[in-house]
Design a protein around this motif. Structure first.
Motif, PDB file in Angstrom:
ATOM      1  N   LEU A 328      -3.434   9.858   6.980  1.00  0.00           N
ATOM      2  CA  LEU A 328      -2.368   9.835   5.963  1.00  0.00           C
ATOM      3  C   LEU A 328      -2.477  11.321   5.458  1.00  0.00           C
ATOM      4  CD1 LEU A 328      -2.123   6.752   3.887  1.00  0.00           C
ATOM      5  CD2 LEU A 328      -0.628   7.568   5.455  1.00  0.00           C
ATOM      6  N   ARG A 329      -1.535  11.759   4.980  1.00  0.00           N
ATOM      7  CA  ARG A 329      -1.417  13.272   4.345  1.00  0.00           C
ATOM      8  C   ARG A 329      -0.813  13.034   2.631  1.00  0.00           C
ATOM      9  NH1 ARG A 329       0.658  18.753   6.788  1.00  0.00           N
ATOM     10  NH2 ARG A 329      -1.242  18.285   7.904  1.00  0.00           N
ATOM     11  N   ILE A 330      -1.864  12.997   1.716  1.00  0.00           N
ATOM     12  CA  ILE A 330      -1.629  12.693   0.407  1.00  0.00           C
ATOM     13  C   ILE A 330      -1.601  13.966  -0.503  1.00  0.00           C
ATOM     14  CG2 ILE A 330      -2.525  11.588  -1.532  1.00  0.00           C
ATOM     15  CD1 ILE A 330      -3.914   9.755   0.347  1.00  0.00           C
ATOM     16  N   GLY A 331      -0.419  14.101  -1.275  1.00  0.00           N
ATOM     17  CA  GLY A 331      -0.230  15.296  -2.191  1.00  0.00           C
ATOM     18  C   GLY A 331      -0.583  14.801  -3.567  1.00  0.00           C
ATOM     19  N   TRP A 332      -1.218  15.623  -4.474  1.00  0.00           N
ATOM     20  CA  TRP A 332      -1.670  15.372  -5.861  1.00  0.00           C
ATOM     21  C   TRP A 332      -0.914  16.526  -6.519  1.00  0.00           C
ATOM     22  CZ3 TRP A 332      -7.330  13.837  -6.798  1.00  0.00           C
ATOM     23  CH2 TRP A 332      -7.528  12.612  -6.320  1.00  0.00           C
ATOM     24  N   LEU A 333      -0.114  16.131  -7.454  1.00  0.00           N
ATOM     25  CA  LEU A 333       0.712  17.350  -8.238  1.00  0.00           C
ATOM     26  C   LEU A 333       0.196  17.259  -9.791  1.00  0.00           C
ATOM     27  CD1 LEU A 333       2.948  19.495  -8.453  1.00  0.00           C
ATOM     28  CD2 LEU A 333       4.713  17.462  -8.926  1.00  0.00           C
ATOM     29  N   SER A 334      -0.175  18.357 -10.289  1.00  0.00           N
ATOM     30  CA  SER A 334      -0.810  18.466 -11.874  1.00  0.00           C
ATOM     31  C   SER A 334      -0.699  19.844 -12.091  1.00  0.00           C
ATOM     32  CB  SER A 334      -2.101  17.818 -11.627  1.00  0.00           C
ATOM     33  OG  SER A 334      -2.619  17.840 -12.899  1.00  0.00           O
ATOM     34  N   ASN A 356     -11.505  11.543   7.433  1.00  0.00           N
ATOM     35  CA  ASN A 356     -10.904  10.809   8.617  1.00  0.00           C
ATOM     36  C   ASN A 356      -9.709   9.910   8.233  1.00  0.00           C
ATOM     37  OD1 ASN A 356     -12.777  11.840  10.614  1.00  0.00           O
ATOM     38  ND2 ASN A 356     -14.309  10.447   9.618  1.00  0.00           N
ATOM     39  N   GLU A 357      -9.546   9.560   7.157  1.00  0.00           N
ATOM     40  CA  GLU A 357      -8.566   8.603   6.971  1.00  0.00           C
ATOM     41  C   GLU A 357      -7.172   9.543   6.327  1.00  0.00           C
ATOM     42  OE1 GLU A 357      -7.943   5.141   6.964  1.00  0.00           O
ATOM     43  OE2 GLU A 357      -9.671   5.227   8.544  1.00  0.00           O
ATOM     44  N   VAL A 358      -7.508  10.386   5.376  1.00  0.00           N
ATOM     45  CA  VAL A 358      -6.467  11.235   4.622  1.00  0.00           C
ATOM     46  C   VAL A 358      -6.822  12.674   4.744  1.00  0.00           C
ATOM     47  CG1 VAL A 358      -6.090   9.372   3.070  1.00  0.00           C
ATOM     48  CG2 VAL A 358      -7.652  11.159   2.569  1.00  0.00           C
ATOM     49  N   ILE A 405       2.461  10.635   1.050  1.00  0.00           N
ATOM     50  CA  ILE A 405       2.182   9.954  -0.194  1.00  0.00           C
ATOM     51  C   ILE A 405       2.044  10.905  -1.559  1.00  0.00           C
ATOM     52  CG2 ILE A 405       1.337   8.382  -1.732  1.00  0.00           C
ATOM     53  CD1 ILE A 405       0.568   6.920   0.771  1.00  0.00           C
ATOM     54  N   LEU A 406       2.974  11.161  -2.001  1.00  0.00           N
ATOM     55  CA  LEU A 406       2.890  12.172  -3.237  1.00  0.00           C
ATOM     56  C   LEU A 406       2.589  11.444  -4.485  1.00  0.00           C
ATOM     57  CD1 LEU A 406       3.460  15.243  -4.085  1.00  0.00           C
ATOM     58  CD2 LEU A 406       5.798  14.646  -4.855  1.00  0.00           C
ATOM     59  N   MET A 407       1.411  12.093  -5.221  1.00  0.00           N
ATOM     60  CA  MET A 407       0.911  11.384  -6.426  1.00  0.00           C
ATOM     61  C   MET A 407       1.050  12.279  -7.693  1.00  0.00           C
ATOM     62  SD  MET A 407      -2.506   9.345  -4.835  1.00  0.00           S
ATOM     63  CE  MET A 407      -2.582   8.354  -6.392  1.00  0.00           C
ATOM     64  N   ASP A 408       1.585  11.819  -8.768  1.00  0.00           N
ATOM     65  CA  ASP A 408       1.755  12.317  -9.962  1.00  0.00           C
ATOM     66  C   ASP A 408       0.274  12.084 -10.651  1.00  0.00           C
ATOM     67  OD1 ASP A 408       2.672  13.222 -12.684  1.00  0.00           O
ATOM     68  OD2 ASP A 408       3.097  10.945 -13.003  1.00  0.00           O
ATOM     69  N   LEU A 409      -0.115  13.156 -11.258  1.00  0.00           N
ATOM     70  CA  LEU A 409      -1.522  12.860 -12.014  1.00  0.00           C
ATOM     71  C   LEU A 409      -1.609  12.700 -13.561  1.00  0.00           C
ATOM     72  CD1 LEU A 409      -4.089  14.707 -10.027  1.00  0.00           C
ATOM     73  CD2 LEU A 409      -3.061  12.729  -9.339  1.00  0.00           C
ATOM     74  N   GLU A 674      -7.831   5.205  -1.229  1.00  0.00           N
ATOM     75  CA  GLU A 674      -7.444   4.993   0.131  1.00  0.00           C
ATOM     76  C   GLU A 674      -6.794   3.919   0.559  1.00  0.00           C
ATOM     77  OE1 GLU A 674     -11.135   7.829   1.182  1.00  0.00           O
ATOM     78  OE2 GLU A 674     -11.055   5.838   1.961  1.00  0.00           O
ATOM     79  N   GLU A 675      -7.551   2.638   0.059  1.00  0.00           N
ATOM     80  CA  GLU A 675      -6.848   1.442   0.369  1.00  0.00           C
ATOM     81  C   GLU A 675      -5.487   1.035  -0.099  1.00  0.00           C
ATOM     82  OE1 GLU A 675      -9.596  -1.625  -0.776  1.00  0.00           O
ATOM     83  OE2 GLU A 675     -11.190  -0.639   0.628  1.00  0.00           O
ATOM     84  N   ALA A 676      -5.128   1.482  -1.509  1.00  0.00           N
ATOM     85  CA  ALA A 676      -4.058   1.399  -2.070  1.00  0.00           C
ATOM     86  C   ALA A 676      -2.795   2.190  -1.288  1.00  0.00           C
ATOM     87  CB  ALA A 676      -4.027   2.123  -3.308  1.00  0.00           C
ATOM     88  N   CYS A 677      -3.226   3.642  -0.879  1.00  0.00           N
ATOM     89  CA  CYS A 677      -2.398   4.349  -0.159  1.00  0.00           C
ATOM     90  C   CYS A 677      -1.940   3.690   1.195  1.00  0.00           C
ATOM     91  CB  CYS A 677      -3.121   5.573   0.029  1.00  0.00           C
ATOM     92  SG  CYS A 677      -3.202   6.694  -1.540  1.00  0.00           S
TER      93      CYS A 677
END
Length: 687
Positions: A328-334, A356-358, A405-409, A674-677
């Motif tokens: 998964l490619r996860i983005g954090w925006l802050s 290996n997961e993200v 998955i884009l995450m707002d911090l 990771e599990e939540a994502c």
């Protein structure tokens, strides 16, 4: 071209430069009626329409005239500016590059290309372009400003300040230009230098509103709130548009703990200026600090804010691979990828994500990068500087990166481009904000399992779907230089000392009333209040008035202002028991308090923000210190004072308790994320 046509175009250009756009447009169109498809007339009219935000018409005219004028770098630059105004940034950059290819040292193209490259994170290229520009025009005012910002981003502080100092010299005796340099210095974290420039502008024009506002802001940034309010009130008397001044004054009042007054003033601003999203967001943040604000009512207010200020856009079609078990490619925006308390809470989680997961992409809206920023950069698989970009530009960048998955911090705080989530930058969007965002396009909120109250139901508290975590989403990183724990002061025969180390803006009147009841019941006890703002006379007076109203005597309360990092351990050594205010707490400070051996009492409300203390205490096995009522809060604090032996034991074993708990386990928090994502991703893939 006939002499009459040349005269007509000169008249049109004179009207254009004289800020008479309607007259200029009529003249240009008359010229085109006399000479249809005249390239110069089309160019001038297109440039005028660009400034009037009539982008489609402007671009059509440029398309017509470019085949005949395209080798002219000035025309290329004007076309590029029109493309930029229309949101076509990549095409605009190409056109500026084309202009430079025609004329390698064309100053307009060099400056604008540098201006567009900098927010894309191409700092080295920006510095190179501006270096060429300033070699041609050493006194290019805007170039000097941007050069200073770019050099500071590279850590070249001395050279950056030299460039900004030169810009201030070029500004001469023009107050607007002087103030613009001050604004840059203020944003980059040099309020003292900015203050000097604003004072210089005021020596030229004592009634200059921008200078007065800037001076007030500079004083606020330095914690000189009494003078800042006086200056802002002077600006308020002179200004016709006072909304920004009202917001600045309300912010100062909130920082200094006058929550009720700040809420009242922000409410008045929102009522008078309902389209101001920043004012409404400030009000939303302020009302969350009121004990009477229940979770269901806050959700209603948050939804109202989002409906009023978030754009409506068609749902984009994403082409991300719907493979359940892919990386998964996860983005954090802050805006807080800098020296901020969130570093101690989230950096360990970022570091321990299983690559290996993200993949982790960090989108930094940080106004002032620093050494912590560089530490965040090292942790990222992809790093994007997005400060200064529009929400649409950031959204396009995120989509181009194919974030899953884009995450707002943070939630809707200043400098956080929260609108990106309304535009939907990624297929799945989530927040770890301690309060609902109210944004319908925010799919999930990730919260500690203890942050959800038994009642009311989740859909009465959140617009998002709730993703519960067994721990996290934080994991405290105490650093490597922790001082050894000291003996409990009360065990040495001293009177019980309570400590509240929080923002004054979080210390509600109800909290102070509880503090007063506790001190009245515990003979000889004292309270230490610590917040950096208490060095200021206005903040101290505001708090003294509130203490008096709560029935707290001055001789039993010690107020402490800014404490250097190396002196914090000594301050903690004087405290026996912590008292967390409610409903809001700055939870990073209580991680730190616990790390220094001090148990604290908290009250659990019905929002994740109001239950942050419970989550921390629960993770270390001290959830008995979390009350459900104000009466329970007072009783638990008093009970702690009645067994000094037990309190001594708790203090001595606190660090081992933390080290062996989830509260400091970054690997465990990372696995939870990771599990939540993965769960959120599977849900989207099944749609």
């Amino acid at each position: 071209m006939s002499a009459d046509l040349k005269t007509l175009l000169r008249r049109g250009l004179s009207a254009h430069e004289g800020n008479r756009p309607d007259e200029a447009e009529k003249i240009y169109r008359r010229a085109l009626s006399l000479s249809p498809n005249n390239a110069e007339a089309e160019h001038l009219l297109a440039t005028l329409l660009t400034g009037l935000d009539r982008h489609r018409e402007a671009l059509e005219l440029f398309d017509n005239c470019l085949p005949r004028l395209g080798a002219n770098p000035a025309v290329r630059c004007n076309f590029a500016i029109a493309l930029e105004q229309a949101g076509e940034i990549d095409k605009a950059i190409d056109e500026f590059r084309q202009a430079i290819s025609y004329h390698g040292d064309f100053p307009t193209a060099l400056y604008h290309l540098a201006r567009l490259e900098m927010p894309r994170g191409h700092i080295g290229q920006t510095v190179d372009l501006l270096g060429r520009l300033l070699g041609l025009k050493p006194d290019h005012y805007e170039g000097l400003l941007l050069f200073g910002e770019a050099l500071l981003s590279l850590g070249q502080e001395e050279a950056a300040l030299t460039s900004l100092d030169r810009a201030a010299d070029v500004a001469g005796i023009t107050p607007d230009m002087i103030c613009k340099v001050g604004q840059v210095l203020l944003r980059l974290g040099y309020p003292g230098m900015a203050q000097n420039l604003y004072q210089r502008a005021l020596s030229i024009d004592p009634r200059h509103i921008m200078a007065l506002r800037g001076l007030g802001h500079a004083l606020t940034s330095q914690g000189d709130y009494a003078k800042a309010i006086a200056i802002q009130k002077t600006a308020h008397r002179l200004a016709s548009d006072t909304v920004d001044i009202d917001l600045e004054i309300a912010d100062i009042e909130l920082r200094c703990g006058d929550i009720a007054t700040a809420v009242a003033e922000l409410s008045a601003v929102v009522e008078k200026h309902p389209t101001r999203a920043d004012a409404h967001a400030a009000l939303l943040a302020a009302i969350a600090k009121l004990p009477e604000m229940r979770g269901a009512e806050y959700l209603k207010q948050a939804r109202q804010w989002a409906r009023g200020h978030m754009p409506t856009a068609p749902e984009p079609k994403f082409t991300n691979s719907k493979q359940f078990d892919k990386r998964l490619r996860i983005g954090w925006l802050s805006p807080f990828f800098c020296d901020h308390p969130s570093f101690a809470l989230l950096s360990g989680v970022a570091r321990h994500l299983d690559r290996n997961e993200v993949e982790l992409f960090l989108y930094s809206a940080t106004p002032r990068p620093d050494q912590r920023t560089r530490a965040w950069q090292v942790m990222a698989d992809g790093w994007r500087e997005v400060y200064g970009q529009s929400p649409l530009q950031i959204t396009e960048r995120i989509r181009k990166d194919r974030i899953d998955i884009l995450m707002d911090l943070t939630g809707p705080v200043p400098d956080q481009p929260i609108t990106v989530f309304a535009l939907r930058g990624a297929p799945v969007q989530a927040t770890i904000s301690p309060l609902t965002t109210g944004i319908s396009q925010m799919d999930y909120i990730l919260v500690h399992h203890r942050a959800i109250p038994a009642k009311p139901a989740e859909n009465k508290l959140f617009c998002e779907n709730v993703q519960q975590l067994g721990s996290g989403p934080f994991a405290f990183n105490a650093g490597d230089d922790a001082a050894p724990l000291t003996l409990l002061p009360a065990a040495l025969g001293e009177a019980i000392t309570f400590g509240c180390f929080d923002r004054l803006s979080n210390v509600s009147d109800a909290s102070l009333n509880c503090f007063a009841r506790i001190l009245n019941k515990v003979k000889g006890s004292r309270l230490v209040l610590q917040d950096d703002v208490l060095d200021d006379p206005f903040a101290k007076k505001t708090m003294l008035d509130r203490l008096r109203q709560a029935g707290l005597r001055n001789d039993r309360v010690k107020m402490v202002g800014l404490v250097a990092n190396e002196d914090r351990a000594d301050l903690y050594a004087r405290i026996d028991i912590g008292l967390a205010p409610f409903p809001m707490t700055d939870i990073a400070r209580y991680f730190d308090m616990i790390w220094h051996g001090i148990p604290f009492v908290t009250m659990a409300g019905d929002t994740p923000a109001a239950r942050a203390g419970l989550c921390l205490l629960g993770d270390i096995g001290l959830d008995a210190l979390a009350a459900e009522t104000q009466k329970g809060y007072v009783e638990k604090a008093i009970l702690l004072t009645q067994d000094i032996g037990a309190l001594t034991t708790i203090r001595a074993g606190m660090r081992e308790r933390m080290k062996n708990s989830k509260s400091m386990s970054a690997p465990a928090a990372a696995r939870e994320i990771e599990e939540a994502c993965r769960d959120m991703w599977k849900t989207w893939c099944a749609l």
